[in-house]
Write an enzyme that holds these catalytic residues in place. Structure first.
Site, mmCIF file in Angstrom:
data_model
loop_
_atom_site.group_PDB
_atom_site.id
_atom_site.type_symbol
_atom_site.label_atom_id
_atom_site.label_comp_id
_atom_site.label_asym_id
_atom_site.label_seq_id
_atom_site.Cartn_x
_atom_site.Cartn_y
_atom_site.Cartn_z
ATOM 1 N N HIS A 149 0.851 -1.202 0.000
ATOM 2 C CA HIS A 149 0.000 0.000 0.000
ATOM 3 C C HIS A 149 0.881 1.243 0.000
ATOM 4 O O HIS A 149 2.089 1.155 0.230
ATOM 5 C CB HIS A 149 -0.881 0.029 1.262
ATOM 6 C CG HIS A 149 -0.084 0.170 2.521
ATOM 7 N ND1 HIS A 149 0.621 -0.873 3.089
ATOM 8 C CD2 HIS A 149 0.157 1.251 3.327
ATOM 9 C CE1 HIS A 149 1.232 -0.460 4.174
ATOM 10 N NE2 HIS A 149 0.987 0.833 4.342
ATOM 11 N N ASP A 207 0.869 5.144 1.972
ATOM 12 C CA ASP A 207 0.225 5.799 3.107
ATOM 13 C C ASP A 207 -0.474 7.063 2.602
ATOM 14 O O ASP A 207 0.103 7.833 1.838
ATOM 15 C CB ASP A 207 1.269 6.161 4.179
ATOM 16 C CG ASP A 207 1.904 4.919 4.803
ATOM 17 O OD1 ASP A 207 1.331 3.818 4.680
ATOM 18 O OD2 ASP A 207 2.991 5.059 5.405
ATOM 19 N N HIS A 263 4.800 0.100 -0.133
ATOM 20 C CA HIS A 263 5.597 -0.710 0.787
ATOM 21 C C HIS A 263 4.734 -1.816 1.376
ATOM 22 O O HIS A 263 3.497 -1.777 1.275
ATOM 23 C CB HIS A 263 6.218 0.176 1.876
ATOM 24 C CG HIS A 263 5.224 1.006 2.642
ATOM 25 N ND1 HIS A 263 4.591 2.113 2.120
ATOM 26 C CD2 HIS A 263 4.720 0.869 3.895
ATOM 27 C CE1 HIS A 263 3.761 2.621 3.015
ATOM 28 N NE2 HIS A 263 3.810 1.874 4.097
ATOM 29 N N ARG A 305 8.592 -8.910 15.177
ATOM 30 C CA ARG A 305 8.947 -7.559 14.745
ATOM 31 C C ARG A 305 7.980 -6.573 15.388
ATOM 32 O O ARG A 305 6.765 -6.814 15.393
ATOM 33 C CB ARG A 305 8.863 -7.479 13.217
ATOM 34 C CG ARG A 305 9.217 -6.133 12.641
ATOM 35 C CD ARG A 305 9.464 -6.234 11.130
ATOM 36 N NE ARG A 305 9.943 -4.969 10.627
ATOM 37 C CZ ARG A 305 9.156 -3.957 10.282
ATOM 38 N NH1 ARG A 305 7.844 -4.086 10.363
ATOM 39 N NH2 ARG A 305 9.666 -2.822 9.852
#
Ligand SMILES: C=C1C[C@]23C[C@@]1(O)CC[C@H]2[C@@]12CC[C@H](O)[C@@](C)(C(=O)O1)[C@H]2[C@@H]3C(=O)O
Ligand SMILES: O=C(O)CCC(=O)C(=O)O
Ligand SMILES: [Fe+2]
Length: 335
Positions: A208, A210, A265, A275
C-alpha cells in the site's frame, strides 16, 4: 496454505503468502540530518524513492526504548485482555484485520490518534481501567518524532526553494492536525511447509501507500519491511533500530504535483523473530485542501482534482489496502 483469521462480519480474504525474492538493498538513501547539505539529498530521495533512512535524528533513545518495551508488554498480554482495547473503529487494538474492507495480515496492532482533541478520557476509553498503556510514553515519543518530521519537511521546503519553509510542516503543527500513531507487532511465523507453499512467508502488512503527508517508521532489529522501486521491483529494507525510515505519503505527492512519489511498501512476516514497529502518520487538518503548492507548478496544471483531506480519507476508508487511492483524484489528461 490458507490462514484464516477468526470469523468476522466482513468477508475476509486469506492472508497472502509470498516467495522471498526481494533482496536486501544498500541503495536506500541515507540522510544525516546534522549535515548542512541534507536538504538536497532529501529532495533527491523523495523524487527517486519516496523513502529514506534518517540518522542524527535527535529523538531521545529513552523515549524509543521505553515506548517499545511498553508495546512488547502490551502485546504479551493474553488475547482476551488485548481485545478489551478493540475492535479498531478505526482506533484501538486490531488483530489480523486491517481496515474495514476485509484486508488481513499476520499482524496485531494498536492504532491511536495523536492530536490534543484525543483527550485523556477518550484514550482511557480504549484501554479501560485495568488495561494500561502509558499515555505519557506515547506523547513523549510522538512529540519528538513529530518535531523531527517537521524538521524534515522544512528542509524539503528549503530544498524545493519554497519561500514559506513551514508550508508542509504547519499542517502537522496545526492543533487540528489529523495525525495517527500505530504500533504493529508481527509475531514470528514459522516457514510454511505445505507442498504448495514451502519456502514462502506470510504477508504481515499488504502492499500500500500511506495516504497522509509523511510517515515516520521505526522498528526493532527484525527484517520484514520492503519497498517497491519505480520499476515495480521490491527490495528489502535492512532493519536498523537506531534510525528512522521516512515514507512520502499520497498527500505530499499531490502537494508537490507529482514531483515526489508516495512509496508502495509492505511487510513480510519473519519466520524466527517477532517484529515491532511504531509509525507516526503526519496528516493535515480534515478541512485542509490538498493541492499542489503554487510555487511548484511553474506554469503546469495540477495533475489532481481539488479535494480536502476529509474527502481523501473518506475515500481511502472505502478502499482496499493495495488500491491506487490517488487514481480517483487524478485529472484525465487529454493526449
Ligand atoms: C485498508 C485500509 C487500512 C487503512 C485504511 C484503509 O481502508 C486504506 C488505507 C489504510 C492505511 C494505510 C496507512 C496507515 O497504516 C493507516 C492507519 C492509514 O491511515 O491508511 C491505514 C488504515 C487503517 O489501518 O485504518
Ligand atoms: O510495520 C511496518 O513496518 C509498516 C506498516 C505500515 O506500512 C503501516 O502501518 O502503514
Ligand atoms: Fe504504511
Amino acid at each position: 496454505m490458507v490462514v484464516l483469521s477468526k470469523p468476522a462480519m466482513k468477508q475476509l480474504s486469506p492472508i497472502k503468502t509470498i516467495k522471498p525474492t526481494a533482496t536486501f538493498s544498500s541503495r536506500i538513501p541515507l540522510i544525516d540530518l546534522s549535515k548542512p547539505d541534507s536538504k538536497n539529498h532529501l529532495v533527491k530521495a523523495c523524487e527517486e524513492f519516496g523513502f529514506f533512512k534518517v540518522i542524527n535524528h535527535g529523538v531521545p533513545t529513552e523515549f524509543i526504548t521505553s515506548l517499545e518495551s511498553e508495546a512488547v508488554k502490551f502485546f504479551s498480554l493474553p488475547l482476551s485482555e488485548k481485545e478489551k482495547a478493540g475492535p479498531p473503529e478505526p482506533f484501538g487494538y486490531g488483530n489480523k484485520c486491517i481496515g474495514p474492507n476485509g484486508d488481513v495480515g499476520w499482524v496485531e496492532y494498536l492504532l491511536l490518534r495523536t492530536n490534543p482533541a484525543f483527550d485523556e478520557q477518550r484514550f482511557a476509553s480504549i484501554f479501560g481501567r485495568n488495561l494500561e498503556f502509558p499515555r505519557c510514553a506515547v506523547d513523549d515519543y510522538v512529540s519528538a518524532v513529530k518535531r523531527m518530521a517537521c524538521e524534515v519537511l522544512e528542509l524539503l521546503a528549503d530544498g524545493l526553494k519554497i519561500q514559506q519553509r513551514n508550508a508542509f510542516s504547519k499542517l502537522l503543527m496545526d492543533e487540528q492536525s489529523d495525525s495517527v500513531f500505530r504500533v504493529n507487532h508481527y509475531p514470528p511465523c514459522p516457514d510454511l511447509q505445505d507442498d504448495s507453499t514451502k519456502g514462502t512467508n506470510l504477508i504481515g502488512f499488504g502492499e500500500h501507500t500511506d495516504p497522509q503527508i509523511i510517515s515516520v517508521l521505526r522498528s526493532n532489529n527484525t527484517s520484514g519491511l520492503q519497498i517497491s522501486l519505480r520499476d515495480g521491483s521490491w527490495i528489502s529494507v535492512p532493519p536498523d533500530q537506531n534510525s528512522f525510515f521516512i515514507n512520502v505519503g499520497d498527500s505530499l505527492q499531490v502537494m508537490t504535483n507529482g514531483r515526489f512519489k508516495s512509496v508502495r511498501h509492505r511487510v513480510v512476516a519473519n519466520s524466527l523473530k517477532s517484529r515491532v514497529s511504531m509509525i507516526y502518520f503526519g496528516g493535515p487538518p480534515l478541512s485542509e485542501k490538498i493541492a499542489p503548492l503554487p510555487s511548484l507548478m511553474e506554469g503546469e496544471d495540477s495533475l489532481y482534482k481539488e479535494f480536502t483531506w476529509f474527502e481523501y480519507k473518506k475515500s481511502a476508508y472505502k478502499s482496499r489496502l493495495a488500491d491506487n487511492r490517488l487514481g480517483l483524484f487524478e485529472k484525465i489528461v487529454a493526449s
